[in-house]
Design a protein around this motif. Structure first.
Motif, mmCIF file in Angstrom:
data_model
loop_
_atom_site.group_PDB
_atom_site.id
_atom_site.type_symbol
_atom_site.label_atom_id
_atom_site.label_comp_id
_atom_site.label_asym_id
_atom_site.label_seq_id
_atom_site.Cartn_x
_atom_site.Cartn_y
_atom_site.Cartn_z
ATOM 1 N N THR A 400 -5.634 8.773 -18.967
ATOM 2 C CA THR A 400 -4.599 8.259 -17.834
ATOM 3 C C THR A 400 -4.950 7.299 -17.022
ATOM 4 O OG1 THR A 400 -3.098 10.151 -18.320
ATOM 5 C CG2 THR A 400 -2.280 8.693 -16.629
ATOM 6 N N VAL A 401 -4.341 6.063 -16.915
ATOM 7 C CA VAL A 401 -4.650 5.207 -16.143
ATOM 8 C C VAL A 401 -3.130 4.725 -15.085
ATOM 9 C CG1 VAL A 401 -5.423 2.611 -15.455
ATOM 10 C CG2 VAL A 401 -6.497 3.857 -17.096
ATOM 11 N N GLU A 402 -3.486 5.078 -13.871
ATOM 12 C CA GLU A 402 -2.511 4.571 -12.850
ATOM 13 C C GLU A 402 -2.639 3.338 -12.150
ATOM 14 O OE1 GLU A 402 -0.817 7.171 -9.380
ATOM 15 O OE2 GLU A 402 0.488 7.630 -11.159
ATOM 16 N N PHE A 403 -1.737 2.656 -12.014
ATOM 17 C CA PHE A 403 -1.831 1.536 -11.226
ATOM 18 C C PHE A 403 -0.562 1.480 -10.085
ATOM 19 C CE2 PHE A 403 -3.292 -0.319 -15.178
ATOM 20 C CZ PHE A 403 -4.405 -1.020 -14.651
ATOM 21 N N ALA A 404 -1.152 1.374 -8.855
ATOM 22 C CA ALA A 404 0.015 1.702 -7.621
ATOM 23 C C ALA A 404 -0.336 0.433 -6.692
ATOM 24 C CB ALA A 404 -0.386 3.095 -7.269
ATOM 25 N N TRP A 405 0.936 0.331 -5.901
ATOM 26 C CA TRP A 405 0.788 -0.839 -4.881
ATOM 27 C C TRP A 405 1.916 -0.246 -3.798
ATOM 28 C CZ3 TRP A 405 2.442 -0.962 -9.959
ATOM 29 C CH2 TRP A 405 3.786 -0.962 -10.204
ATOM 30 N N ASP A 406 1.710 -1.330 -2.823
ATOM 31 C CA ASP A 406 2.751 -0.953 -1.786
ATOM 32 C C ASP A 406 3.823 -1.814 -1.892
ATOM 33 O OD1 ASP A 406 1.101 0.868 -0.273
ATOM 34 O OD2 ASP A 406 -0.042 -0.787 0.546
ATOM 35 N N ASP A 407 4.839 -1.335 -1.354
ATOM 36 C CA ASP A 407 6.336 -2.099 -1.350
ATOM 37 C C ASP A 407 6.068 -3.375 -0.698
ATOM 38 O OD1 ASP A 407 8.862 -3.263 -1.311
ATOM 39 O OD2 ASP A 407 10.040 -1.302 -0.577
ATOM 40 N N PRO A 408 6.308 -4.660 -0.978
ATOM 41 C CA PRO A 408 6.094 -5.962 -0.042
ATOM 42 C C PRO A 408 7.334 -6.300 0.454
ATOM 43 C CG PRO A 408 6.672 -6.517 -2.440
ATOM 44 C CD PRO A 408 6.304 -5.134 -2.533
ATOM 45 N N GLY A 409 8.547 -5.510 0.320
ATOM 46 C CA GLY A 409 9.671 -5.735 1.021
ATOM 47 C C GLY A 409 10.819 -6.217 0.038
ATOM 48 N N LEU A 410 10.886 -5.152 -0.858
ATOM 49 C CA LEU A 410 12.119 -5.401 -2.008
ATOM 50 C C LEU A 410 13.533 -5.031 -1.345
ATOM 51 C CD1 LEU A 410 9.703 -5.289 -4.019
ATOM 52 C CD2 LEU A 410 11.268 -3.719 -5.392
ATOM 53 N N ARG A 411 14.397 -5.843 -1.737
ATOM 54 C CA ARG A 411 15.682 -5.817 -1.398
ATOM 55 C C ARG A 411 16.437 -5.081 -2.413
ATOM 56 N NH1 ARG A 411 16.595 -11.920 0.313
ATOM 57 N NH2 ARG A 411 17.459 -12.178 -1.654
ATOM 58 N N GLN A 412 17.827 -4.631 -2.527
ATOM 59 C CA GLN A 412 18.665 -4.106 -3.269
ATOM 60 C C GLN A 412 18.687 -5.069 -4.396
ATOM 61 O OE1 GLN A 412 19.933 -1.134 -3.199
ATOM 62 N NE2 GLN A 412 21.087 -1.348 -5.418
ATOM 63 N N GLY A 413 18.351 -4.593 -5.737
ATOM 64 C CA GLY A 413 18.590 -5.527 -6.808
ATOM 65 C C GLY A 413 17.483 -6.148 -7.342
ATOM 66 N N ASP A 414 16.345 -5.960 -6.531
ATOM 67 C CA ASP A 414 14.805 -6.426 -6.757
ATOM 68 C C ASP A 414 14.387 -5.302 -7.865
ATOM 69 O OD1 ASP A 414 15.374 -8.563 -5.174
ATOM 70 O OD2 ASP A 414 13.795 -7.967 -3.678
ATOM 71 N N ALA A 415 13.169 -5.853 -8.586
ATOM 72 C CA ALA A 415 12.431 -5.144 -9.394
ATOM 73 C C ALA A 415 11.126 -5.599 -9.613
ATOM 74 C CB ALA A 415 13.262 -5.041 -10.686
ATOM 75 N N TYR A 416 10.254 -4.706 -10.030
ATOM 76 C CA TYR A 416 9.103 -4.925 -10.541
ATOM 77 C C TYR A 416 8.685 -5.294 -11.851
ATOM 78 C CZ TYR A 416 7.303 -2.826 -5.803
ATOM 79 O OH TYR A 416 7.640 -2.737 -4.463
ATOM 80 N N ILE A 417 8.037 -6.469 -12.410
ATOM 81 C CA ILE A 417 7.529 -6.444 -13.879
ATOM 82 C C ILE A 417 6.101 -6.345 -13.691
ATOM 83 C CG2 ILE A 417 7.442 -8.265 -15.524
ATOM 84 C CD1 ILE A 417 10.065 -9.492 -14.507
ATOM 85 N N VAL A 418 5.598 -5.430 -14.484
ATOM 86 C CA VAL A 418 4.165 -4.858 -14.599
ATOM 87 C C VAL A 418 3.768 -5.721 -15.800
ATOM 88 C CG1 VAL A 418 2.557 -3.224 -14.724
ATOM 89 C CG2 VAL A 418 4.837 -2.769 -13.520
ATOM 90 N N THR A 419 2.771 -6.241 -15.859
ATOM 91 C CA THR A 419 2.040 -6.887 -17.019
ATOM 92 C C THR A 419 0.813 -6.489 -17.325
ATOM 93 O OG1 THR A 419 3.136 -9.006 -16.652
ATOM 94 C CG2 THR A 419 1.322 -9.082 -17.965
ATOM 95 N N VAL A 420 0.486 -5.879 -18.492
ATOM 96 C CA VAL A 420 -0.690 -5.022 -18.602
ATOM 97 C C VAL A 420 -1.408 -5.991 -20.022
ATOM 98 C CG1 VAL A 420 -1.915 -2.936 -19.419
ATOM 99 C CG2 VAL A 420 -0.045 -2.790 -17.847
ATOM 100 N N GLN A 421 -2.566 -6.345 -19.835
ATOM 101 C CA GLN A 421 -3.210 -6.951 -20.891
ATOM 102 C C GLN A 421 -2.490 -8.255 -21.572
ATOM 103 O OE1 GLN A 421 -5.875 -5.552 -19.843
ATOM 104 N NE2 GLN A 421 -6.868 -4.989 -21.834
#
Length: 471
Positions: A400-421
């Motif tokens: 298992t590989v886990e990528f983690a990060w700190d919240d840069p300041g998301l607002r309501q309705g924001d989301a992350y898009i993770v791109t792998v390879q």
């Protein structure tokens, strides 16, 4: 041991008793006619001898759970709950005249019907999971058929909220459809064990027997448990069942929970892919959609269909496993809009106990992710106001590989898009993403913030090396 006689049906104001429908360990089910509005209803009544504070609380919990979920088209509708004059709690439910438990052993169900039932019941299970509820007794006899032939999931009597499942020992087991880790008492129930039960249920509907039942052999509890824990999933024995479906069911019933589909939704997508392969009409997904997902919808008439030319992997946000040196499978992630940060290893196999998953059905997300993967999502306007993820961290634990990060300041309705390879996955709110590797290699990821239909700058790429994958 002889069956007990049903209890005396209670006198319920506004209802007229007709006949007994069935008896269980804790309750009887009676057919009544409701006077206004006039209709037939099934009334589940607790036995007087088992009613105590604990059982009463369990019954009330079942009533509350089913009331919350019963608006789903594939979950049995609950009309009301109360306590009879003699002190017995009762539940008034939609009356269904038949169960699949009565059909699948008597006649061979058509393949197309079984696939459709699988998608609909898995949709009900996915909906329950998104509400933080485990059913914990998925099996053919708990799938009823409405007057219009629609399958509905019933009997949440031993269901538990995901946060309480580990601590609860009041679990009844239906051995042929219970995952090995449940039979071994390692867990009381998880999303992974529910996926196992879904696979075992679909298998049963196809084969006319439970997966590890041996026709003419020893099918006692001890023998069944031994085969479930150690034996490979046997083929269904039906010539019309394609290898792809056999593989889907075998994966769902893998001995290791991490080898199964990561969610009921992923199991649904696999069944829909088989429907597409066989040129069958695709059974629509039935999972409630959140406001965030609605905002991304492009074509509401096609939001659940995997169209021609669109891969199942793109539609569901799963990797198509085209990896540079490593084949990776995304693990289920929490998408709770109100909680981010590190999750325990157990939480990775279960949805949040409060709140619903923001991804909703992947109704519009299927369209959205397809656009992302195809590179067709355009950035409108100035993206300078969108925060950028500063530092993506990578850690490995076996395969298992886990990528983690700190919240840069998301607002309501924001989301992350993770791109792998180079492949983008479904938008999420959790500030971490885990993948299970099939082979050693280098895995790289970037994270981008999505806001109001626009994407910001991606994070710096973070790579990690996995030298060895346990077999």
């Amino acid at each position: 041991m002889s069956r007990r006689l049903p209890s005396t049906p209670p006198n319920l104001p506004g209802f007229s008793f007709i006949r007994v429908l069935g008896s269980g360990g804790f309750a009887d089910v009676f057919l009544y006619e409701q006077n206004m509005p006039r209709r037939l209803v099934a009334v589940k009544v607790l036995l007087a001898e088992v009613v105590n504070d604990e059982v009463r609380q369990m019954f009330q919990a079942e009533a509350n759970l089913m009331a919350q979920l019963s608006s789903h088209p594939s979950i049995l509708t609950v009309y009301q709950a109360s306590v009879a004059a003699d002190g017995r709690p009762y539940l008034v439910m939609e009356y269904c005249s038949a169960t699949l438990g009565q059909r699948y052993r008597a006649v061979q169900l058509p393949l197309a019907e079984v696939l459709s039932i699988g998608v609909r019941i898995a949709s009900a299970v996915e909906t329950a999971h998104r509400q933080g509820v485990l059913h914990r007794d998925i099996k053919p006899s708990n799938i009823l058929t409405t007057a219009y032939g629609h399958p509905v999931l019933s009997d949440f009597g031993i269901a538990a909220t995901l946060g309480q499942a580990e601590a609860s020992d009041a679990v009844g087991l239906s051995v042929p459809w219970s995952a090995p880790e449940v039979l071994l008492d390692e867990v009381a129930g998880t999303v992974a064990s529910e996926v196992w039960s879904l696979g075992a249920t679909v298998y049963s509907l196809l084969a006319g027997r439970s997966p590890f039942e041996v026709p003419g052999g020893d099918n006692g509890t001890v023998a069944l448990v031994g085969r479930i824990e150690k034996a490979k999933v046997p083929p269904t024995g039906r010539p019309d069942v394609p290898r792809s479906l056999e593989a889907v069911l075998s994966r769902a019933m893998s001995k290791r929970p991490t080898d199964r589909q990561g969610s009921a939704l992923e199991f649904i997508r696999d069944l829909q892919a088989v429907e597409e392969e066989l040129a069958l009409p695709q059974t629509p997904l039935e999972v409630a959609m959140d406001d965030w997902a609605l905002a991304t919808a492009v074509d509401l008439d096609e939001r659940t269909r995997i169209g021609a030319g669109t891969s199942v992997a793109a539609a569901s946000g799963r990797s198509r496993r085209r990896r540079a040196g490593a084949s990776a499978r995304p693990m289920p992630r929490s998408l709770d809009s109100h909680s981010q940060g590190s999750l325990s290893s157990r939480a990775r196999t279960t949805p949040p106990s409060t709140g619903r998953l923001i991804l909703g059905v992947a109704i519009a997300a299927a369209v959205f992710v397809g656009l992302v993967v195809a590179g067709l999502l355009t950035v409108a306007g100035n993206a300078g106001d969108i925060p950028v993820v500063a530092d993506v961290r990578a850690s490995t634990d076996g395969a298992t590989v886990e990528f983690a990060w700190d919240d840069p300041g998301l607002r309501q309705g924001d989301a992350y898009i993770v791109t792998v390879q180079g492949e983008s996955f479904a938008p999420q709110r959790a500030a971490e993403y885990a993948l299970s590797l099939d082979e050693p290699g280098t895995v790289c990821a970037t994270v981008t913030v999505w806001r109001d239909g626009r994407t910001g700058e991606p994070s710096a790429e973070r790579c990690t090396e996995v030298d060895e994958v346990p077999r």
